[in-house]
Motif scaffolding. Structure first.
Motif, mmCIF file in Angstrom:
data_model
loop_
_atom_site.group_PDB
_atom_site.id
_atom_site.type_symbol
_atom_site.label_atom_id
_atom_site.label_comp_id
_atom_site.label_asym_id
_atom_site.label_seq_id
_atom_site.Cartn_x
_atom_site.Cartn_y
_atom_site.Cartn_z
ATOM 1 N N MET A 176 -50.344 17.543 -8.678
ATOM 2 C CA MET A 176 -50.045 16.157 -9.050
ATOM 3 C C MET A 176 -50.244 15.252 -7.830
ATOM 4 O O MET A 176 -50.839 14.189 -7.922
ATOM 5 C CB MET A 176 -48.592 16.108 -9.509
ATOM 6 C CG MET A 176 -48.114 14.736 -9.837
ATOM 7 S SD MET A 176 -47.905 14.601 -11.602
ATOM 8 C CE MET A 176 -46.889 13.138 -11.649
ATOM 9 N N PHE A 177 -49.767 15.729 -6.684
ATOM 10 C CA PHE A 177 -49.927 14.937 -5.469
ATOM 11 C C PHE A 177 -51.410 14.738 -5.143
ATOM 12 O O PHE A 177 -51.853 13.632 -4.864
ATOM 13 C CB PHE A 177 -49.216 15.593 -4.276
ATOM 14 C CG PHE A 177 -49.467 14.855 -2.992
ATOM 15 C CD1 PHE A 177 -48.696 13.758 -2.657
ATOM 16 C CD2 PHE A 177 -50.504 15.217 -2.160
ATOM 17 C CE1 PHE A 177 -48.958 13.036 -1.513
ATOM 18 C CE2 PHE A 177 -50.774 14.498 -1.003
ATOM 19 C CZ PHE A 177 -49.999 13.409 -0.683
ATOM 20 N N ARG B 25 -53.898 14.821 -7.075
ATOM 21 C CA ARG B 25 -54.545 13.955 -8.047
ATOM 22 C C ARG B 25 -54.315 12.482 -7.693
ATOM 23 O O ARG B 25 -55.223 11.667 -7.740
ATOM 24 C CB ARG B 25 -54.001 14.269 -9.437
ATOM 25 C CG ARG B 25 -54.719 13.542 -10.522
ATOM 26 C CD ARG B 25 -54.352 14.122 -11.876
ATOM 27 N NE ARG B 25 -54.362 13.078 -12.875
ATOM 28 C CZ ARG B 25 -53.307 12.716 -13.569
ATOM 29 N NH1 ARG B 25 -52.158 13.315 -13.372
ATOM 30 N NH2 ARG B 25 -53.396 11.779 -14.462
ATOM 31 N N HIS B 26 -53.064 12.189 -7.310
ATOM 32 C CA HIS B 26 -52.766 10.797 -6.987
ATOM 33 C C HIS B 26 -53.358 10.383 -5.650
ATOM 34 O O HIS B 26 -53.748 9.248 -5.459
ATOM 35 C CB HIS B 26 -51.264 10.561 -7.016
ATOM 36 C CG HIS B 26 -50.737 10.597 -8.410
ATOM 37 N ND1 HIS B 26 -51.184 9.729 -9.370
ATOM 38 C CD2 HIS B 26 -49.849 11.406 -9.014
ATOM 39 C CE1 HIS B 26 -50.586 9.997 -10.508
ATOM 40 N NE2 HIS B 26 -49.772 11.015 -10.331
ATOM 41 N N VAL C 196 -56.845 9.351 -6.260
ATOM 42 C CA VAL C 196 -56.959 8.013 -6.840
ATOM 43 C C VAL C 196 -56.683 6.943 -5.790
ATOM 44 O O VAL C 196 -57.381 5.956 -5.667
ATOM 45 C CB VAL C 196 -55.964 7.847 -8.011
ATOM 46 C CG1 VAL C 196 -55.999 6.428 -8.534
ATOM 47 C CG2 VAL C 196 -56.293 8.842 -9.105
ATOM 48 N N LYS C 197 -55.644 7.221 -4.986
ATOM 49 C CA LYS C 197 -55.211 6.257 -3.984
ATOM 50 C C LYS C 197 -56.329 5.935 -2.993
ATOM 51 O O LYS C 197 -56.477 4.828 -2.549
ATOM 52 C CB LYS C 197 -54.004 6.834 -3.235
ATOM 53 C CG LYS C 197 -53.088 5.782 -2.687
ATOM 54 C CD LYS C 197 -51.853 6.419 -2.069
ATOM 55 C CE LYS C 197 -52.200 7.159 -0.805
ATOM 56 N NZ LYS C 197 -51.026 7.626 -0.065
#
Lengths: 326, 196
Positions: B82-83, B85-86, B89-90
């Motif tokens: 999850m980290f 993935r973000h 995006v970031k």
């Protein structure tokens, strides 16, 4: 680079991006990538963490103890939030906009994006918990005979008793009329149904029918019962509120029993702000029993579904969509 | 390092805080160092703490330690994913090729990592067998390094050999393990800890 050197680089704990040599090697071929991944994961699993001193472990434990029992929102929610700044330019859990309706009373509009929850105290002291993808419109102060609010989505209401000023939740052309009580309304415009769930007190569910604006068919909802109006068939069903009802609103957990994958997918999509795409119609009809928590992360959740499914299914994530196939 | 007793597992199932603390102190370090292989140091502790907070809140029931291990590693793995993935995006608009490549490879590695209970159980005997087949010196180095968490320099001193020799032995052990674990490979080896 030979495998000795590769292993040496990994055991040095060199991050991939910091070693040009490693990056070049890994990028060279699919074989090399696989080899790197194999050693990397093996090495990761071999970590004992014995290097960590006692003080660091104790600090970690204190941090966890401070935050158990839901006192802290999941860190992942925070991560999700700053990701949202980029994706949606939304950082806070909701927007508030002001707009004039007849330039006398300002209306407040709250919109809760998918993947968020919030609660709001209305001018009369009544409290509303709002779920994912929900919009609530209410006046800055209640004037007149009725306390009117508009809801699109899902909300749990704890209405302050005032028999002289009935409280009305307007959902599209239908409405729910109350004096003072605790109840929930589920009315997403794109759902086929409107649902009212009553905990205590008395509510009247008015379903719009007939030609004039003021013609309603009225139904009384019994405490601990729910009333569902099916928009397509026009029928009304009554049932008992399920066991996990309170948990859903208070702890953010949702209990389901023999619920179809299709129906669960709609909820998951709202809670986690993802789109779920089934490759096969049969998948939609599979049923599940269990609990999901709003604070779970979506990966954990999909793994749970996967292991709970009698027949296997696969899934993959791709830019905000989850593809489910057999 | 000792494994958990049945008694502690039972107490954990009853949501006893003392048992939770024992489990935390046993698994926190290795999970943090596991996570550190894929996410920045600053995040690894948070992501592991999150897994423990969620475990305390959800009160899962465990029949044996393999289940507990599988539960914790699966959660930490998913939190790391999850980290990542973000993070992706970031930093999407940053044209950092190295960073994007790393994110992609780490994601692929974690996605392929099987942390199910069955696999944990199956692999245990394989590791035990492989370890017993390693040459003495090689096994010795591997146990000191991986099971007791000593730095290469410390191992070298303890065994009175050069650091280079320690590195060579570790490499040899990993290669041997890789061959015998080829079907399961990216899996576990902290099970090694339970090997007497």
């Amino acid at each position: 680079m030979d495998s000795e050197k590769l292993i040496h680089k990994i055991t040095e704990k060199k991050a991939l991006k910091d070693s040009e040599e490693l990056l070049n090697y890994v990028s060279e071929s699919g074989e090399n990538t696989k080899e790197y991944i194999r050693y990397k994961t093996l090495w990761a699993m071999l970590q004992t963490g014995n290097e960590m001193d006692e003080e660091t472990v104790n600090q970690g434990y204190k941090a966890v103890k401070r935050n158990v029992n839901g006192r802290r929102k999941s860190i992942l929610l925070n991560i999700a939030k700053y990701a949202a700044i980029v994706i949606l330019a939304v950082s806070a859990g909701y927007f508030i906009q002001y707009r004039d309706i007849d330039s006398e009373i300002a209306m407040n509009e709250i919109f809760v994006p998918k993947g968020n929850r919030t609660s709001v105290v209305l001018p009369d002291g009544s409290k509303v918990w709002l779920s994912n993808g929900t919009k609530l419109v209410y006046p800055e102060s209640f004037v007149g005979d009725f306390r009117n609010v508009q809801l699109e989505g899902e909300g749990f209401f704890e209405v302050i008793h005032d028999e002289h000023h009935p409280f009305i939740v307007n959902v599209g052309e239908h409405r729910i009329k109350v004096l003072g009580t605790k109840f929930a309304v589920v009315a997403y415009p794109d759902d086929d149904e409107v649902k009212a769930e009553l905990v205590s007190g008395k509510i009247q569910f008015d379903i719009h029918s007939g030609a004039t604006e003021e013609s309603y068919k009225s139904f009384m909802v019994k405490p601990m019962h729910s009333l569902v109006y099916d928009k397509t068939s026009g029928k009304v069903y009554e049932s008992i509120i399920p066991d996990g009802f309170h948990d859903y609103w208070q702890k953010g957990t949702y209990r389901f029993r023999n619920e179809s994958f299709d129906s669960l997918a709609t909820k998951i999509a709202r809670i986690y702000n993802v789109e779920i795409i089934f490759s096969d119609e049969e998948l939609k009809t599979r049923t599940f029993t269990g609990t999901l928590s709003v604070d779970d992360n979506i990966y954990t959740l999909m793994e749970v579904f996967k292991s709970a499914s009698g027949k296997p299914f696969g899934y993959k994530f791709d830019s905000g969509k989850i593809y489910i196939d057999k | 390092m000792k494994a958990l007793t049945n008694e502690i597992l039972q107490l954990l199932n009853k949501h006893q805080e003392a048992a939770f603390e024992v489990v935390f102190k046993l698994y926190y370090p290795r999970l943090v160092y596991f996570a550190k292989e894929f996410v920045p140091d600053s995040e690894s502790k948070n992501l592991v703490q999150d897994a423990f907070i969620s475990m305390w809140d959800k009160k899962p029931q465990f029949i044996n330690e393999s289940q507990l291990q599988s539960y914790l590693y699966t959660n930490v793995k998913n939190n790391c994913l999850m980290f990542l993935r973000h993070e992706k995006v970031k930093k999407k608009y940053k044209s950092e090729a190295a960073f994007q490549k790393q994110n992609q490879i780490y994601t692929e590695a974690l996605n392929g990592l099987d942390t199910s209970t069955v696999t944990f159980q199956e692999i245990e005997s394989i590791i035990e067998k492989t370890l017993s087949e390693l040459p003495d010196r090689c096994r010795e180095v591997f146990i000191l390094s991986r099971m007791e968490g000593k730095k290469n320099k410390e191992v070298a001193e303890a065994l009175d050999i050069s650091v280079k020799a320690v590195e060579a032995q570790i490499t040899k052990a990993l290669k041997t393990l890789r061959v015998s674990l080829k079907d399961y490979l990216p899996l576990v080896a902290w099970l090694l800890i339970n090997v007497k």
